[in-house]
Enzyme design. Structure first.
Site, PDB file in Angstrom:
ATOM      1  N   ASP A  18      -6.540  -7.324  -6.189  1.00 38.96           N
ATOM      2  CA  ASP A  18      -6.148  -8.096  -4.995  1.00 38.96           C
ATOM      3  C   ASP A  18      -7.265  -9.073  -4.642  1.00 38.96           C
ATOM      4  OD1 ASP A  18      -4.792  -8.980  -2.762  1.00 38.96           O
ATOM      5  OD2 ASP A  18      -5.522  -7.358  -1.484  1.00 38.96           O
ATOM      6  N   ARG A  42       0.845  -1.196   0.000  1.00 40.19           N
ATOM      7  CA  ARG A  42       0.000   0.000   0.000  1.00 40.19           C
ATOM      8  C   ARG A  42       0.884   1.251   0.000  1.00 40.19           C
ATOM      9  NH1 ARG A  42      -4.180  -3.298   3.024  1.00 40.19           N
ATOM     10  NH2 ARG A  42      -3.105  -3.180   5.009  1.00 40.19           N
ATOM     11  N   PHE A  90     -11.622  -5.628  -5.651  1.00 38.75           N
ATOM     12  CA  PHE A  90     -11.623  -6.499  -4.468  1.00 38.75           C
ATOM     13  C   PHE A  90     -11.175  -5.679  -3.253  1.00 38.75           C
ATOM     14  CE2 PHE A  90     -10.404  -8.886  -8.260  1.00 38.75           C
ATOM     15  CZ  PHE A  90     -11.360  -9.895  -8.305  1.00 38.75           C
ATOM     16  N   ASP A 123     -16.226  -4.095  -4.830  1.00 39.91           N
ATOM     17  CA  ASP A 123     -16.283  -5.345  -4.070  1.00 39.91           C
ATOM     18  C   ASP A 123     -17.687  -5.913  -4.225  1.00 39.91           C
ATOM     19  OD1 ASP A 123     -14.344  -6.504  -1.524  1.00 39.91           O
ATOM     20  OD2 ASP A 123     -16.384  -7.290  -1.705  1.00 39.91           O
ATOM     21  N   SER A 124     -17.784  -7.250  -4.280  1.00 43.20           N
ATOM     22  CA  SER A 124     -19.102  -7.846  -4.476  1.00 43.20           C
ATOM     23  C   SER A 124     -19.918  -7.859  -3.186  1.00 43.20           C
ATOM     24  CB  SER A 124     -18.956  -9.261  -5.034  1.00 43.20           C
ATOM     25  OG  SER A 124     -18.115 -10.009  -4.200  1.00 43.20           O
ATOM     26  N   ALA A 161     -16.407  -8.264  -9.790  1.00 40.94           N
ATOM     27  CA  ALA A 161     -15.198  -7.683 -10.385  1.00 40.94           C
ATOM     28  C   ALA A 161     -15.090  -8.015 -11.875  1.00 40.94           C
ATOM     29  CB  ALA A 161     -13.965  -8.203  -9.650  1.00 40.94           C
ATOM     30  N   CYS A 204      -2.753 -14.278  -3.265  1.00 46.31           N
ATOM     31  CA  CYS A 204      -2.441 -14.678  -1.887  1.00 46.31           C
ATOM     32  C   CYS A 204      -2.667 -16.175  -1.689  1.00 46.31           C
ATOM     33  CB  CYS A 204      -3.259 -13.860  -0.888  1.00 46.31           C
ATOM     34  SG  CYS A 204      -5.027 -14.062  -1.098  1.00 46.31           S
TER      35      CYS A 204
HETATM   36  N1  SAH Z   1      -7.581  -5.745  -1.099  1.00 49.75           N
HETATM   37  C1  SAH Z   1      -8.154  -5.999   0.188  1.00 49.75           C
HETATM   38  C2  SAH Z   1      -8.314  -7.460   0.491  1.00 49.75           C
HETATM   39  C3  SAH Z   1      -9.153  -8.215  -0.513  1.00 49.75           C
HETATM   40  S1  SAH Z   1      -9.963  -9.588   0.167  1.00 49.75           S
HETATM   41  C4  SAH Z   1      -7.337  -5.309   1.272  1.00 49.75           C
HETATM   42  O1  SAH Z   1      -6.273  -4.741   0.992  1.00 49.75           O
HETATM   43  O2  SAH Z   1      -7.765  -5.324   2.407  1.00 49.75           O
HETATM   44  C5  SAH Z   1     -10.973 -10.070  -1.156  1.00 49.75           C
HETATM   45  C6  SAH Z   1     -12.235  -9.274  -1.335  1.00 49.75           C
HETATM   46  O3  SAH Z   1     -12.764  -9.655  -2.606  1.00 49.75           O
HETATM   47  C7  SAH Z   1     -13.369  -9.539  -0.353  1.00 49.75           C
HETATM   48  O4  SAH Z   1     -13.757  -8.340   0.245  1.00 49.75           O
HETATM   49  C8  SAH Z   1     -14.511 -10.130  -1.171  1.00 49.75           C
HETATM   50  O5  SAH Z   1     -15.788  -9.661  -0.776  1.00 49.75           O
HETATM   51  C9  SAH Z   1     -14.183  -9.640  -2.551  1.00 49.75           C
HETATM   52  N2  SAH Z   1     -14.645 -10.483  -3.665  1.00 49.75           N
HETATM   53  C10 SAH Z   1     -14.600 -11.832  -3.771  1.00 49.75           C
HETATM   54  N3  SAH Z   1     -15.030 -12.231  -4.978  1.00 49.75           N
HETATM   55  C11 SAH Z   1     -15.346 -11.111  -5.668  1.00 49.75           C
HETATM   56  C12 SAH Z   1     -15.826 -10.845  -6.983  1.00 49.75           C
HETATM   57  N4  SAH Z   1     -16.067 -11.843  -7.841  1.00 49.75           N
HETATM   58  N5  SAH Z   1     -16.025  -9.571  -7.357  1.00 49.75           N
HETATM   59  C13 SAH Z   1     -15.767  -8.559  -6.506  1.00 49.75           C
HETATM   60  N6  SAH Z   1     -15.301  -8.741  -5.255  1.00 49.75           N
HETATM   61  C14 SAH Z   1     -15.091  -9.993  -4.831  1.00 49.75           C
END
Ligand code: SAH
Length: 393
Positions: A297, A213, A229, A250-251, A280, A337
């Protein structure tokens, strides 16, 4: 108490002699006795030479090694290990840091404590146990933390309900083991975040992206940024400092709400940020040329090896969309991850994605996890976070 003895097949002692902390069930020749989940066992080679002491767990990883010498893993043993983990954080400047009061205090194998995660949120320690052996010691861990941290520690919360395997006879419960606290506000590199460990993923926050970040901060000057995400919106909060526009996707509705809350916490009612609750993959279909910087991410696409090739396809598809759509001269921060996806495999997926678009791509940075998520050199699996910063011409 007499420990159960586990003898390995011939040749299967090699990885233990190289200090790898896991013993797979396939390496075992004979178990003398019937250990229960979480019991402390001693491991020997097939010539009866002692190799290690660890926690037994039925399943693919049968023993998680605590020590390569014969020890009693009692409260004193764990006190030393936890003290060591805290001293290490102090040495790398994370304890009593004026800008950052959120960090990982214990990182499982990375701190010679396989199965144990402890995150520190400005006075609250949140623990997650991934083995029954560690779970059995939870009250001892709380007492140790209280002893070592003193007044600074307001509460210890156990969030192991969803992380302990099998659970035969073990009913995990998310609860405070010491003290009590509602959500806290933490500071990371001077940015503020609301942490509620009772909800959401992991222990409440993706602490492992802290350094990445910070790197984003350097690249977001004057940019139109898309944070895919987004979860807590942490990348967005950093980007907002220098960018001209930031969108979070975010979904999950609770995630976009939390992202908005964290933006307000840092910037008040700010109009250059907007959060979208949408999938996404759908969102990325229709953004051609709209953004100069995209963060990808996603959650772990593969939790185990069996689904590895699907996961690699997923990374390829996602990255392809972003590379296709980003404005010329744009930058992408892309991550994986998944522990089972290696650095090489991830890079190959991004390579395949780039090749499919035909655009010219340079790698600016190769990212990993920060030092409070240390990688045990004998356990390459502890290096789970990988990322690339790429420039798309
Ligand atoms: N980048 C974040 C961590 C991401 S965790 C940080 O720095 O804190 C992954 C996230 O992706 C979750 O919040 C989840 O709700 C979201 N997610 C999972 N599948 C998804 C999709 N198909 N479209 C959008 N968001 C999604």
């Amino acid at each position: 108490m007499q420990k159960v003895k586990i003898v390995l097949k011939s040749g299967k002692d090699q990885s233990v002699r190289r200090y790898h902390p896991w013993i797979f069930s396939g390496a075992i020749k004979k178990i003398y006795g019937k250990p229960s989940e979480g019991d402390v066992v001693n491991v020997y080679d097939n010539k009866d030479e002692f190799l290690a002491t660890g926690h037994y767990q039925p399943g693919s990883i049968a023993v998680r090694i605590l020590s390569f010498s014969e020890i009693e893993p009692d409260i004193n043993f764990f006190r030393e290990r936890i003290k060591n983990a805290i001293n290490y954080r102090r040495a790398i400047g994370l304890v009593n840091n004026s800008q950052t009061n959120v960090y990982r205090l214990v990182h499982a194998e990375g701190d010679d404590l396989p199965g144990l995660i402890i995150d520190y949120y400005n006075g609250v320690a949140v623990m997650q146990m991934h083995s029954v052996g560690m779970y059995r010691m939870r009250n001892e861990f709380a007492a140790i933390l209280k002893d070592i941290c003193g007044e600074r520690l307001k509460a210890v919360y156990d969030k192991s309900e969803g992380t302990i395997p099998y659970m035969s006879g073990v009913s995990g419960k998310n609860e405070f083991l010491y003290g009590n606290s509602g959500p806290v506000i933490v500071s990371e590199n001077g940015f503020r975040f609301k942490i509620d460990w009772t909800i959401g993923q992991k222990t409440g926050f993706f602490i492992d992206q802290r350094d990445n970040r910070k790197l984003l901060l350097e690249y977001s000057e004057g940019k139109r940024v898309l944070n895919m995400f987004g979860y807590t919106g942490a990348f967005s909060v950093y980007a907002m400092k220098n960018a001209v526009l930031v969108h979070t996707v975010d979904s999950s509705a609770s995630a976009t709400e939390l992202a908005n809350e964290n933006i307000r916490l840092n910037y008040g009612e700010e109009h250059m940020h907007e959060a979208f609750q949408v999938d996404a993959f759908d969102f990325l279909n229709d953004i051609k040329g709209k953004y100069d910087l995209i963060i990808l991410d996603p959650p772990a696409f593969a939790k185990h090896n069996k689904v590895l090739s699907n996961a690699l396809q997923g990374y390829k598809r996602l990255n392809m969309k972003a590379i296709e759509q980003i404005r010329p001269g744009g930058i992408i921060f892309t991550f994986s991850c998944s522990q089972v996806v290696t650095k090489e495999n991830f890079r190959k997926s991004v390579f395949a994605a780039a090749a499919n678009t035909g655009r010219k791509v340079r790698i600016l940075h190769q990212m990993s996890q920060p030092p409070d998520h240390p990688v045990n050199i004998y356990h390459p699996e502890s290096e789970y976070l990988k990322g690339l910063v790429i420039y798309v011409e």
